[in-house]
Scaffold this motif. Structure first.
Motif, mmCIF file in Angstrom:
data_model
loop_
_atom_site.group_PDB
_atom_site.id
_atom_site.type_symbol
_atom_site.label_atom_id
_atom_site.label_comp_id
_atom_site.label_asym_id
_atom_site.label_seq_id
_atom_site.Cartn_x
_atom_site.Cartn_y
_atom_site.Cartn_z
ATOM 1 N N GLY A 21 -10.567 53.511 23.841
ATOM 2 C CA GLY A 21 -9.905 52.940 25.002
ATOM 3 C C GLY A 21 -8.441 52.650 24.768
ATOM 4 O O GLY A 21 -7.627 52.685 25.707
ATOM 5 N N SER A 22 -8.058 52.376 23.536
ATOM 6 C CA SER A 22 -6.654 52.094 23.244
ATOM 7 C C SER A 22 -5.770 53.301 23.527
ATOM 8 O O SER A 22 -4.576 53.153 23.788
ATOM 9 C CB SER A 22 -6.504 51.676 21.773
ATOM 10 O OG SER A 22 -6.980 52.697 20.902
ATOM 11 N N TRP A 23 -6.342 54.508 23.488
ATOM 12 C CA TRP A 23 -5.565 55.709 23.790
ATOM 13 C C TRP A 23 -5.558 56.021 25.274
ATOM 14 O O TRP A 23 -4.621 56.652 25.777
ATOM 15 C CB TRP A 23 -6.135 56.902 23.004
ATOM 16 C CG TRP A 23 -5.675 56.873 21.590
ATOM 17 C CD1 TRP A 23 -6.333 56.332 20.519
ATOM 18 C CD2 TRP A 23 -4.433 57.342 21.090
ATOM 19 N NE1 TRP A 23 -5.576 56.431 19.389
ATOM 20 C CE2 TRP A 23 -4.404 57.070 19.706
ATOM 21 C CE3 TRP A 23 -3.340 57.970 21.672
ATOM 22 C CZ2 TRP A 23 -3.312 57.398 18.908
ATOM 23 C CZ3 TRP A 23 -2.275 58.306 20.872
ATOM 24 C CH2 TRP A 23 -2.267 58.021 19.505
ATOM 25 N N ILE A 24 -6.573 55.587 25.984
ATOM 26 C CA ILE A 24 -6.636 55.847 27.422
ATOM 27 C C ILE A 24 -5.423 55.253 28.137
ATOM 28 O O ILE A 24 -4.849 55.856 29.049
ATOM 29 C CB ILE A 24 -7.944 55.268 28.022
ATOM 30 C CG1 ILE A 24 -9.160 56.009 27.443
ATOM 31 C CG2 ILE A 24 -7.931 55.336 29.536
ATOM 32 C CD1 ILE A 24 -9.229 57.465 27.801
ATOM 33 N N LEU A 29 -3.932 59.981 33.512
ATOM 34 C CA LEU A 29 -5.179 60.701 33.754
ATOM 35 C C LEU A 29 -5.336 61.087 35.221
ATOM 36 O O LEU A 29 -5.037 60.287 36.116
ATOM 37 C CB LEU A 29 -6.373 59.836 33.331
ATOM 38 C CG LEU A 29 -6.423 59.430 31.851
ATOM 39 C CD1 LEU A 29 -7.645 58.569 31.588
ATOM 40 C CD2 LEU A 29 -6.436 60.657 30.962
ATOM 41 N N PRO A 30 -5.847 62.289 35.445
ATOM 42 C CA PRO A 30 -6.118 62.698 36.830
ATOM 43 C C PRO A 30 -7.402 62.093 37.381
ATOM 44 O O PRO A 30 -7.647 62.135 38.577
ATOM 45 C CB PRO A 30 -6.248 64.223 36.705
ATOM 46 C CG PRO A 30 -6.731 64.440 35.305
ATOM 47 C CD PRO A 30 -6.094 63.371 34.483
ATOM 48 N N GLU A 37 -5.773 69.470 28.128
ATOM 49 C CA GLU A 37 -4.331 69.642 28.339
ATOM 50 C C GLU A 37 -3.619 68.295 28.499
ATOM 51 O O GLU A 37 -2.412 68.186 28.240
ATOM 52 C CB GLU A 37 -4.078 70.524 29.560
ATOM 53 C CG GLU A 37 -4.491 69.941 30.898
ATOM 54 C CD GLU A 37 -5.978 70.110 31.197
ATOM 55 O OE1 GLU A 37 -6.414 69.633 32.262
ATOM 56 O OE2 GLU A 37 -6.688 70.726 30.374
ATOM 57 N N VAL A 38 -4.341 67.264 28.914
ATOM 58 C CA VAL A 38 -3.743 65.937 29.063
ATOM 59 C C VAL A 38 -3.280 65.387 27.713
ATOM 60 O O VAL A 38 -2.314 64.630 27.629
ATOM 61 C CB VAL A 38 -4.756 64.973 29.718
ATOM 62 C CG1 VAL A 38 -4.224 63.547 29.762
ATOM 63 C CG2 VAL A 38 -5.108 65.436 31.128
ATOM 64 N N LEU A 39 -3.957 65.803 26.640
ATOM 65 C CA LEU A 39 -3.661 65.284 25.312
ATOM 66 C C LEU A 39 -2.686 66.149 24.532
ATOM 67 O O LEU A 39 -2.255 65.770 23.441
ATOM 68 C CB LEU A 39 -4.964 65.167 24.505
ATOM 69 C CG LEU A 39 -6.068 64.300 25.110
ATOM 70 C CD1 LEU A 39 -7.365 64.497 24.345
ATOM 71 C CD2 LEU A 39 -5.668 62.839 25.107
ATOM 72 N N ARG A 40 -2.338 67.306 25.073
ATOM 73 C CA ARG A 40 -1.624 68.306 24.293
ATOM 74 C C ARG A 40 -0.284 67.812 23.767
ATOM 75 O O ARG A 40 0.080 68.065 22.621
ATOM 76 C CB ARG A 40 -1.435 69.568 25.144
ATOM 77 C CG ARG A 40 -0.864 70.751 24.377
ATOM 78 C CD ARG A 40 -0.937 71.995 25.235
ATOM 79 N NE ARG A 40 -2.318 72.329 25.569
ATOM 80 C CZ ARG A 40 -2.747 72.680 26.782
ATOM 81 N NH1 ARG A 40 -1.882 72.730 27.793
ATOM 82 N NH2 ARG A 40 -4.004 72.988 26.995
ATOM 83 N N ASP A 41 0.479 67.111 24.569
ATOM 84 C CA ASP A 41 1.840 66.718 24.180
ATOM 85 C C ASP A 41 1.965 65.243 23.825
ATOM 86 O O ASP A 41 3.067 64.704 23.762
ATOM 87 C CB ASP A 41 2.813 67.054 25.314
ATOM 88 C CG ASP A 41 2.861 68.552 25.614
ATOM 89 O OD1 ASP A 41 2.768 69.340 24.658
ATOM 90 O OD2 ASP A 41 2.973 68.919 26.801
ATOM 91 N N ILE A 42 0.830 64.592 23.569
ATOM 92 C CA ILE A 42 0.843 63.176 23.232
ATOM 93 C C ILE A 42 0.981 63.019 21.720
ATOM 94 O O ILE A 42 0.271 63.667 20.953
ATOM 95 C CB ILE A 42 -0.454 62.485 23.711
ATOM 96 C CG1 ILE A 42 -0.597 62.621 25.226
ATOM 97 C CG2 ILE A 42 -0.469 61.021 23.299
ATOM 98 C CD1 ILE A 42 0.484 61.933 26.018
ATOM 99 N N ALA A 43 1.912 62.161 21.273
ATOM 100 C CA ALA A 43 2.035 61.879 19.847
ATOM 101 C C ALA A 43 0.832 61.064 19.405
ATOM 102 O O ALA A 43 0.500 60.041 20.016
ATOM 103 C CB ALA A 43 3.329 61.107 19.580
ATOM 104 N N MET A 44 0.159 61.534 18.365
ATOM 105 C CA MET A 44 -1.034 60.844 17.884
ATOM 106 C C MET A 44 -1.177 61.066 16.382
ATOM 107 O O MET A 44 -0.553 61.968 15.818
ATOM 108 C CB MET A 44 -2.286 61.350 18.616
ATOM 109 C CG MET A 44 -2.590 62.831 18.446
ATOM 110 S SD MET A 44 -4.110 63.360 19.326
ATOM 111 C CE MET A 44 -3.683 63.012 21.046
ATOM 112 N N PRO A 45 -1.985 60.230 15.706
ATOM 113 C CA PRO A 45 -2.167 60.394 14.262
ATOM 114 C C PRO A 45 -2.701 61.782 13.925
ATOM 115 O O PRO A 45 -3.444 62.389 14.701
ATOM 116 C CB PRO A 45 -3.195 59.306 13.909
ATOM 117 C CG PRO A 45 -3.103 58.307 15.017
ATOM 118 C CD PRO A 45 -2.745 59.081 16.245
#
Length: 364
Positions: A21-24, A29-30, A37-45
């Protein structure tokens, strides 16, 4: 593409995946169901990115779409569950990417746990705490992906069946930088001596065999491991038989190489092993595995997200080892050996391949 031996069961319809949930809250979100594809350009570990790559490869291998569900806890029953069932059709499998703080299952589906932040002490502690509070969540899991979780509850041992997912090739880590080892004491009044990276494209010297050691926050906090590693670093600096490459840990937040070196330097300084004040290229900090790397030995601490490397990385090592002195070392060695499909040795503290230590009972 992933390699599989103990695989997820045949997936029907689609593979559902939920993220913490911390990433949501960081996503636009649509709707409650969304695509990758929603996660493609998100900076993440890097560990979470690798986990997503593994699941995407698994879905491709089984020719099913990957679909993400936001906040699965609201779809456990009633009208909201009926809404979800209408949209997921005959889907039967739900992978929970957990950060250790929660484990949100979907009743009626086969729930598979993937604990991705291996090597982050706070989140490893959160997972242990969650098991103590709600062990029934874990005993009902269909499997655990790339994990070796086992716990005792009610007089019985529980171990969710393991599933091994592996990447064929290591994801591109971008520019790889190499720095000489320098561990001047951090409490010195003088400003720390800056170190320059090796010139881009400069090959590694081939005058001695290479031992590669990935580091993580958990590894850096392991005093027994760091003491043994510090002694090995000291021997290498003073002309020992091997060259050490220490891959810097990657805390969340994309810290600079200088910050990552500082974290490693602090951990080495706390071992109280003495190091020269001048930089040494016999031991090097690296930001990622150098291209074309060949290793005589690869030392993997139990606090390393080992599955974020591809089989090509492990194939470049003549020998794979885990360090002795770490509490779950035997269980981890079995997990890593099963995951790799090859033997994994235990590196003893005195197995240094050089002149043995001599201890006198009294001074002459």
């Amino acid at each position: 593409m992933s390699e599989r031996n103990a695989v997820l069961p045949e997936i029907r319809g689609r593979l559902l995946v939920s993220i913490p949930g911390s990433w949501i809250d960081r996503l636009r979100l649509p709707g409650s169901l969304f695509g990758g594809e929603v996660l493609r350009d998100i900076a993440m570990p890097v560990e979470l990115r690798a986990a997503l790559a593994l699941l995407s490869a698994e879905a491709d291998a089984q020719s099913v779409p990957l679909q993400f569900v936001a906040r699965p806890e609201i779809f456990t029953h009633g009208r909201s569950r009926a809404w979800l069932d209408d949209r997921i059709g005959n889907a039967r499998d739900h992978v929970i990417l957990t950060d250790g703080h929660t484990l949100r299952t979907l009743p009626g589906l086969r729930n598979h746990m993937f604990f991705y932040p291996r090597g982050v002490p706070a989140q490893e502690a959160a997972l242990r705490r969650l098991i103590g509070i709600a062990p029934e969540l874990f005993s009902g899991l269909a499997s655990q992906i790339n994990g070796g979780l086992a716990f005792r509850c009610g007089g019985a041992w529980h171990r969710p069946p393991p599933v091994h997912l592996r990447l064929r090739t290591t994801p591109d880590a971008g520019r790889v930088e190499r720095f000489p080892f320098l561990a001047a004491r951090l409490h010195d009044d003088a400003a720390p001596q800056p170190v320059k990276a090796a010139p881009a494209g400069e090959p590694l010297p081939e005058d001695r065999p290479i031992r590669y050691v990935p580091l993580s926050e958990t590894a850096l906090a392991d005093g027994v491991f760091m003491r043994g590693l510090a002694e090995r670093v000291q021997r290498a600096i003073f002309g020992g038989p091997e060259r050490l490459l220490l891959e810097l840990s990657r805390p969340e937040g994309s810290p600079s190489a200088a910050d990552r070196i500082a974290a490693a330097t602090l951990a080495f300084s706390e071992t109280r092993v003495a190091f020269p004040r001048s930089p040494s290229w016999n031991v090097q900090f690296v930001t990622a595995p150098p291209r074309g790397l060949r290793m005589e030995s690869l030392l993997i601490h139990p606090g390393i997200a080992f599955w974020r490397y591809g089989l090509d990385f492990y194939g470049a090592a003549e020998r794979i080892e885990v360090p002795v002195g770490t509490n779950p070392v035997n269980r981890f060695r079995n997990l890593l050996s099963s995951w790799l499909g090859r033997p994994v040795a235990v590196l003893r503290q005195d197995a240094v391949g050089e002149v043995p230590r001599v201890t006198l009972s009294e001074a002459p």
